[in-house]
Design an enzyme around this catalytic site. Structure first.
Site, short mmCIF file in Angstrom:
data_model
loop_
_atom_site.label_atom_id
_atom_site.label_comp_id
_atom_site.label_asym_id
_atom_site.label_seq_id
_atom_site.Cartn_x
_atom_site.Cartn_y
_atom_site.Cartn_z
N ASN A 1 0.83 -1.51 0.28
CA ASN A 1 0.14 0.25 0.53
C ASN A 1 0.63 1.17 -0.12
O ASN A 1 0.71 2.56 0.34
CB ASN A 1 -0.80 -0.21 1.04
CG ASN A 1 -0.68 -0.43 2.55
OD1 ASN A 1 1.03 -0.17 2.51
ND2 ASN A 1 -1.56 -0.96 3.62
N ARG B 1 3.90 8.36 11.28
CA ARG B 1 2.81 7.22 12.75
C ARG B 1 2.78 8.90 13.37
O ARG B 1 3.40 9.10 13.51
CB ARG B 1 4.10 6.22 13.86
CG ARG B 1 4.12 5.47 12.83
CD ARG B 1 2.17 4.38 13.22
NE ARG B 1 2.75 2.89 12.19
CZ ARG B 1 1.73 2.53 11.03
NH1 ARG B 1 1.44 3.74 10.59
NH2 ARG B 1 1.95 1.41 10.58
N GLN C 1 -5.12 4.55 18.73
CA GLN C 1 -6.27 4.34 17.40
C GLN C 1 -6.88 2.99 17.46
O GLN C 1 -6.36 2.33 18.25
CB GLN C 1 -5.49 3.40 16.46
CG GLN C 1 -4.45 4.84 15.07
CD GLN C 1 -3.98 4.93 13.99
OE1 GLN C 1 -3.75 5.63 13.19
NE2 GLN C 1 -4.18 3.20 13.96
N HIS D 1 -7.60 6.51 10.11
CA HIS D 1 -6.35 5.74 9.20
C HIS D 1 -6.96 4.93 8.39
O HIS D 1 -6.94 3.50 8.04
CB HIS D 1 -5.92 4.56 10.26
CG HIS D 1 -4.36 3.94 9.51
ND1 HIS D 1 -2.85 3.38 10.89
CD2 HIS D 1 -4.02 3.90 8.94
CE1 HIS D 1 -2.25 3.49 10.64
NE2 HIS D 1 -2.38 3.73 9.08
P1 NDP Z 1 10.53 2.14 3.33
O1 NDP Z 1 11.19 1.59 4.99
O2 NDP Z 1 10.80 2.03 2.06
O3 NDP Z 1 11.37 4.35 4.21
C1 NDP Z 1 11.47 4.58 5.51
C2 NDP Z 1 12.70 5.34 4.88
O4 NDP Z 1 12.87 6.96 6.40
C3 NDP Z 1 13.58 4.72 4.86
O5 NDP Z 1 14.16 5.22 4.13
C4 NDP Z 1 14.54 5.30 6.12
O6 NDP Z 1 16.39 5.70 5.64
C5 NDP Z 1 14.18 6.17 6.50
N1 NDP Z 1 14.54 7.24 7.62
C6 NDP Z 1 14.39 6.19 8.75
N2 NDP Z 1 14.45 6.64 9.85
C7 NDP Z 1 14.88 8.11 9.68
C8 NDP Z 1 15.21 9.35 10.64
N3 NDP Z 1 15.44 9.19 11.22
N4 NDP Z 1 14.72 10.47 9.58
C9 NDP Z 1 14.57 10.35 8.13
N5 NDP Z 1 15.23 9.11 7.76
C10 NDP Z 1 14.69 8.50 7.99
O7 NDP Z 1 9.22 3.12 4.39
P2 NDP Z 1 7.91 3.59 3.71
O8 NDP Z 1 7.98 4.65 2.75
O9 NDP Z 1 7.23 1.76 3.22
O10 NDP Z 1 7.23 3.91 4.63
C11 NDP Z 1 7.33 4.52 5.20
C12 NDP Z 1 6.72 4.73 7.15
O11 NDP Z 1 5.26 4.73 6.63
C13 NDP Z 1 5.89 3.55 7.50
O12 NDP Z 1 7.59 3.54 9.08
C14 NDP Z 1 4.55 3.27 7.84
O13 NDP Z 1 4.89 3.82 9.88
C15 NDP Z 1 4.31 4.65 7.98
N6 NDP Z 1 2.69 3.81 6.59
C16 NDP Z 1 2.35 4.52 7.04
C17 NDP Z 1 0.69 3.50 6.18
C18 NDP Z 1 -0.09 4.11 6.32
O14 NDP Z 1 -1.79 4.09 5.99
N7 NDP Z 1 -0.76 5.40 7.13
C19 NDP Z 1 1.25 2.63 5.24
C20 NDP Z 1 1.95 2.39 5.31
C21 NDP Z 1 2.70 1.99 5.39
P3 NDP Z 1 17.08 4.02 6.04
O15 NDP Z 1 16.78 2.88 4.53
O16 NDP Z 1 17.40 4.48 6.11
O17 NDP Z 1 16.64 3.30 6.89
#
Ligand code: NDP
Length: 391
Positions: free
Chosen positions: A147, A285, A314, A333
């Site tokens: 998603n 989140r 939630q 959500h």
């Molecule tokens: P990904 O794992 O593809 O991307 C997350 C990115 O965040 C990575 O590049 C990671 O870097 C980076 N990151 C981690 N910590 C930090 C930080 N402190 N500062 C900057 N960048 C950081 O995840 P997605 O893009 O798929 O999803 C992101 C978030 O979205 C999920 O963790 C989830 O909480 C949320 N989500 C929400 C949904 C909803 O329905 N609202 C559905 C799906 C996801 P690195 O690779 O180096 O770790």
């Protein structure tokens, strides 16, 4: 034979649908990074039907019962004596969704003596205490990428809705009004604005790609830089930290996971460094932002708008302060649970279960915890001893 305990959100208040707005879904075989969409051996549901609610059962009942397994589906997940707590002690597999999370705390995992697998039908397993899952030998898997684009579309929609003042104008139309000035006194063009994402992973990068044609100036921060050709293609400005990026932005979108480094990141100090009248969109989140600081920033005008779909807790209580704060575009959500996304995460859940029951390996990219350690996507995205987080 296994007992599968599945926690899903309630059916529509008007009853489970018998007709749908559309007859089909576009076929998506691959995600932008080349990963294939779920490939279960079979599927007993119609893509485009409501699968994520209790009666939808993720389309799993016929499959599980034909193999002699038991399926228990409930939305009753919290509070003393919930169905979830009653059914958990002898469950072999738990399935839950971030939209309606069945929090698998250390206490619950200790009580779930038979539990071997926790599946997230969607993305984000921070509702599972991963340390406790490791301790109890419980594997954790989620349907990576199912998603991500759905969420990215919601982010783009929210940016446009806030900046253009769409929601108040729509309300005026619904209520029979026609005062143009009431609609446009807070309405701007996105064109030319500086838009920044905190994290450029699957969702963040998809947001950047979708916004590029709007002729905005794009910024990002992440723990790792994107490839130089991607930065050049999209004209991205990289910043070493969130603090360094946000003062430059008219719009900030949060797409990072919740972990100790990001929890409470957007507090009153950081919000004060943003441009007056900036917009903040958070579909990651809720606890990445300080709930009261966001409300105060909207009331003072420091933020011109806030939108997203993630709350804490939630479901959000009826008197949650974000429901009544000014200039917000919040939804429950929902961003990752469109009917399109449901078809993918239901298929992915089935694929995980087929592999599990057949003793075959679950795709590496779906694994969060396996064989007593973080694995696959989990090894990259999570760390043990992270504070157990409730989305
Ligand atoms: P990904 O794992 O593809 O991307 C997350 C990115 O965040 C990575 O590049 C990671 O870097 C980076 N990151 C981690 N910590 C930090 C930080 N402190 N500062 C900057 N960048 C950081 O995840 P997605 O893009 O798929 O999803 C992101 C978030 O979205 C999920 O963790 C989830 O909480 C949320 N989500 C929400 C949904 C909803 O329905 N609202 C559905 C799906 C996801 P690195 O690779 O180096 O770790």
């Amino acid at each position: 034979m296994a007992k599968v305990l599945c926690v899903l959100y309630d059916d529509p208040t008007g009853g489970y649908p018998t007709v749908y707005a559309r007859d089909d879904l576009p076929r998506i075989d691959r995600y932008p990074d080349g990963q294939s969409a779920p490939t279960p051996l079979g599927a007993d549901f119609t893509p485009g039907h409501l699968l994520g609610s209790v009666s939808g059962e993720l389309g799993l009942r016929a499959f599980l019962e034909s193999r002699g397994h038991t399926l228990v589906v409930t939305s009753d997940k919290d509070g003393e004596g919930s169905v979830f707590d009653r059914e958990l002690p002898d469950a072999d597999i738990v399935i839950s969704q971030p939209f309606w999370p069945a929090y698998l705390t250390a206490e619950r995992l200790a009580a779930a003596k038979n539990l071997k697998l926790a599946v997230t039908a969607g993305i984000g397993s921070d509702h599972v205490d991963l340390d406790a899952a490791i301790e109890h030998g419980v594997a954790v898997a989620e349907v990576t990428y199912s998603n991500s684009i759905s969420v990215a579309e919601h982010v783009v929609m929210s940016i446009l809705a806030l900046v253009r003042n769409y929601l108040p104008s729509h309300r005026i139309a619904n209520e029979g009004g026609w005062n143009i000035a009431d609609c446009v006194e807070r309405s701007y063009d996105v064109e030319g604005m500086h838009v920044g994402t905190v994290a450029a992973g699957r969702i963040g990068l998809a947001v950047l790609r979708r916004l590029a044609p709007f002729d905005v100036k794009l910024h990002y921060t992440d723990r790792h830089r994107l490839p130089a050709d991607v930065e050049a293609e999209l004209g991205l400005v990289f910043h070493e930290s969130t603090a360094q990026m946000v003062p430059h932005c008219d719009v900030v979108t949060i797409n990072a996971p919740l972990h100790p480094e990001t929890q409470g990141l957007f507090n009153s100090d950081l919000l004060a460094t943003m441009k007056r009248g900036a917009y903040l969109i958070n579909t990651a989140r809720a606890r990445i932002v300080d709930q009261d600081a966001v409300r105060q920033a909207l009331e003072s005008g420091q933020l011109a708008g806030y939108a997203g779909d993630v709350w804490y807790p939630q479901p959000a209580p009826a008197d949650h302060p974000w429901r009544t704060m000014p200039h917000h575009g919040m939804t429950p959500h929902i961003s990752g649970s469109s009917l399109s996304a449901q078809a993918r995460y239901a298929a992915g859940t089935r694929e995980i279960l087929e592999a599990w029951f057949d003793g075959k390996p679950i795709r590496e990219e779906y694994l969060i915890v396996s064989a007593g350690a973080l694995a696959g996507t989990g090894a990259h995205s999570y760390a043990v001893n992270d504070t157990p987080a409730k989305s």
